[in-house]
Design an enzyme around this catalytic site. Structure first.
Site, short mmCIF file in Angstrom:
data_model
loop_
_atom_site.label_atom_id
_atom_site.label_comp_id
_atom_site.label_asym_id
_atom_site.label_seq_id
_atom_site.Cartn_x
_atom_site.Cartn_y
_atom_site.Cartn_z
CG HIS A 55 -0.44 0.05 2.53
ND1 HIS A 55 0.38 -0.93 3.07
CD2 HIS A 55 -0.58 0.98 3.52
CE1 HIS A 55 0.72 -0.60 4.31
NE2 HIS A 55 0.15 0.56 4.60
CG HIS A 60 4.11 0.04 4.32
ND1 HIS A 60 4.08 -1.28 4.72
CD2 HIS A 60 3.63 0.77 5.36
CE1 HIS A 60 3.60 -1.34 5.96
NE2 HIS A 60 3.32 -0.12 6.37
CG HIS A 113 -4.03 -0.08 6.77
ND1 HIS A 113 -3.95 0.42 8.05
CD2 HIS A 113 -2.89 0.32 6.14
CE1 HIS A 113 -2.81 1.10 8.19
NE2 HIS A 113 -2.15 1.05 7.04
CG ASP A 132 0.57 -1.44 7.77
OD1 ASP A 132 1.48 -2.26 8.00
OD2 ASP A 132 0.75 -0.22 7.74
CG HIS A 170 4.01 -1.88 11.36
ND1 HIS A 170 4.75 -0.74 11.60
CD2 HIS A 170 3.24 -1.60 10.28
CE1 HIS A 170 4.44 0.18 10.70
NE2 HIS A 170 3.52 -0.31 9.87
FE FE Z 1 2.62 0.75 8.19
ZN ZN Z 2 -0.02 1.52 6.62
#
Ligand code: FE
Ligand code: ZN
Length: 254
Positions: A55, A60, A113, A132, A170
């Site tokens: 994304h 990222h 997200h 995410d 993460h």
């Molecule tokens: Fe992130």
């Molecule tokens: Zn994110």
């Protein structure tokens, strides 16, 4: 079969390098920054052929342009995010299969997200890069999507084989497990998992990859269709989306 190498980036991000040991060709998933990726590639004399983004968030895609310039790599992202992914060359579509070094990679659109979030499922490697959307024992916050979109996205992940390794964006695992235990109080397997992960983190090991089987059993964000679990929490009257909303809202205030 390819090797997957974990590269910690920034404060708590993970980028991943997928490498073909024979050809020395590699791709990177979600390079938050260029330096740690470059160091690994140089040390291992790898050619960075592709940069894969889940994304558009800065943590990222931060290394996209520098790595592309240096290694002459091609950048992949979701077609509808082409305005938001820096340097994008290859526009991916929902349900498409892309190929890397003879290995099939399934792309699925998983909004919630962000509106343009995708995952990359490497079939031979039985590994999915979830960015995410799904974290180890947690899930991403909803910035651009509805609760029902996120539930559908999580269902797509749940439909992968249970042995699938989950490589997420993460290192939030300890905190996620604390929250799971807070809600699912009497689950001894959760507590075992928590102790195990805390001791790994203390030894500077990573909590990733998780695997889908463990996530389905223990991650409360995936239990929206578990009637017994909903009953146990007194949420038996909530439908899947409302149950998920309830859990997500509790986590946002945890
Ligand atoms: Fe992130
Ligand atoms: Zn994110």
């Amino acid at each position: 079969m390819m090797d997957i190498h974990i590269i910690p980036c920034l404060k708590d991000n993970y980028a991943y390098i997928v490498e073909n040991k024979k050809t020395k060709n590699a791709c990177v998933v979600d390079p938050s920054e260029s330096d740690p990726i470059r160091d690994y590639l140089k040390k291992n004399k790898l050619n960075l052929k592709f940069i894969l983004n889940t994304h558009h968030h800065a943590d990222h895609i931060g290394g996209n342009l520098e790595l592309k310039k240096e290694f002459n790599s091609k950048i992949l992202g979701f077609e509808k995010d082409k305005e938001r992914i820096p340097g994008i060359d290859i526009f991916l579509t929902n349900g498409q299969t892309w190929n890397f070094e003879g290995s099939d990679v399934l792309i699925e659109h998983v909004p919630g997200h962000t509106s343009g979030h995708i995952f990359y499922y490497f079939k031979n490697e039985e590994s999915v890069f979830t960015g995410d959307t799904l974290f180890s024992f947690g899930c991403g916050r909803l910035f651009e999507g509805s609760y029902s979109e996120m539930v559908n996205s999580l269902k797509k992940i749940k439909s992968l084989p249970p042995q699938t390794k989950i490589f997420c964006g993460h290192e939030y695992t300890v905190n996620n497990l604390k929250f799971c235990i807070e809600i699912d109080k009497n689950n001894s397997e959760l507590k075992e998992k928590y102790n195990q992960i805390v001791s790994s983190i203390k030894k500077k090991l990573y909590s990733v990859p998780s695997n889908l089987g463990d996530e389905m059993r223990l991650n409360i964000f995936l239990k929206f269709d578990d009637l017994k679990f909903k009953h146990q929490l007194g949420f038996q009257d909530l439908n899947e989306v409302d149950f998920f909303r309830k859990i997500r809202d509790l986590k946002d205030n945890f």
